[in-house]
Scaffold this motif. Sequence first.
Motif, mmCIF file in Angstrom:
data_model
loop_
_atom_site.group_PDB
_atom_site.id
_atom_site.type_symbol
_atom_site.label_atom_id
_atom_site.label_comp_id
_atom_site.label_asym_id
_atom_site.label_seq_id
_atom_site.Cartn_x
_atom_site.Cartn_y
_atom_site.Cartn_z
ATOM 1 N N GLN A 114 0.764 -1.100 0.078
ATOM 2 C CA GLN A 114 0.019 -0.077 -0.220
ATOM 3 C C GLN A 114 0.920 1.163 0.105
ATOM 4 O O GLN A 114 1.775 1.544 0.727
ATOM 5 C CB GLN A 114 -0.892 0.216 1.177
ATOM 6 N N LYS A 115 0.467 2.236 -0.786
ATOM 7 C CA LYS A 115 1.398 3.350 -1.123
ATOM 8 C C LYS A 115 1.739 4.004 0.245
ATOM 9 O O LYS A 115 2.822 4.502 0.526
ATOM 10 C CB LYS A 115 0.774 4.222 -2.067
ATOM 11 N N LYS A 116 0.579 4.105 1.027
ATOM 12 C CA LYS A 116 0.755 5.013 2.261
ATOM 13 C C LYS A 116 1.904 4.361 3.275
ATOM 14 O O LYS A 116 2.628 5.173 3.973
ATOM 15 C CB LYS A 116 -0.409 5.123 2.963
ATOM 16 N N PHE A 117 1.892 3.011 3.218
ATOM 17 C CA PHE A 117 2.719 2.350 4.296
ATOM 18 C C PHE A 117 4.136 2.530 3.530
ATOM 19 O O PHE A 117 5.131 2.533 4.420
ATOM 20 C CB PHE A 117 2.444 0.729 4.272
ATOM 21 N N LEU B 191 5.425 4.919 1.812
ATOM 22 C CA LEU B 191 5.952 6.278 2.150
ATOM 23 C C LEU B 191 6.172 6.301 3.602
ATOM 24 O O LEU B 191 7.238 7.067 3.978
ATOM 25 C CB LEU B 191 4.735 7.203 1.798
ATOM 26 N N GLN B 192 5.442 5.483 4.501
ATOM 27 C CA GLN B 192 5.851 5.876 5.907
ATOM 28 C C GLN B 192 7.046 5.068 5.888
ATOM 29 O O GLN B 192 7.873 5.494 7.019
ATOM 30 C CB GLN B 192 4.738 5.236 6.747
ATOM 31 N N LYS C 34 9.610 4.805 4.180
ATOM 32 C CA LYS C 34 10.513 5.656 3.537
ATOM 33 C C LYS C 34 10.869 6.870 4.601
ATOM 34 O O LYS C 34 12.189 7.253 4.733
ATOM 35 C CB LYS C 34 10.112 6.223 2.384
ATOM 36 N N ASP C 35 9.831 7.413 5.012
ATOM 37 C CA ASP C 35 10.069 8.264 5.986
ATOM 38 C C ASP C 35 10.773 8.093 7.252
ATOM 39 O O ASP C 35 11.800 8.845 7.743
ATOM 40 C CB ASP C 35 8.782 9.285 6.285
#
Length: 246
Positions: free
Chosen positions: A204-207, A209-210, A212-213
Amino acid sequence: MAWFKRKNKKALADRSLKQGVALVTNYAPDSRISEEYRTLRTNISFSQADGDIKTLVITSAAAAEGKSTVSSNVAVTFAKQGLNTILVDLDMRRPVVNASFGQQNIGGLVKLLTTDGEKLEEQLPLYAKPTQIENLTVLVAGPTPPNPSELLGSKRMLALLKYLREHYDRVVLDTPPVLSVTDAQIVAAHADATVLVVPYGLAQKKFVLQAKDLLTKVDANIIGVVMNRMPAQGGAGYYYYGGYYK
């Protein structure tokens, strides 16, 4: 659909724990997937113009996304290139390196990190074992300790990373998923480079990105991503390496 994905990922995770991952780069070196892994090896080797990448963290955002498959096969490709390579299983909670290479999950990294007063150069040969693949050594995780994160953040772990970097051409570190525990962040902060595995159709894209952050917050050197399980003509799967850089 979300329920199906979770069920599918759990089945994959349970199977890898028992059977290990597929070492396609060893049993099918002429396959398209193996060629993709060799491309990945090349991209990793040339991703940092100002320095040699020796210690490489391979992780994912969540569990059962293929990071152990990628780390094991990348290690094999480095070894087959003639580089003295060690694959270290840092996923003490759900280790799979032992099953993948047919070794017992005893002693290993946990024993190495918890044996106080012993020199690393004397202890490492007791736990790091050669494989049937020339130039490839593996260090299994060992029995699950009560404090994996603390062990990975210890001075002895930092000393081990330094020692491995000095004595091997490539050190591939299979870490737990970023969003599950802090282990990957702890190790990535001290490694030369980090690669994030992202499965097509599952991640899932949001995960992502999380993840990566979180890695960026500890100054991990993220050199790129591996998008795996992508569909290809004829229904076969292949691995694609794409990069994003700071």
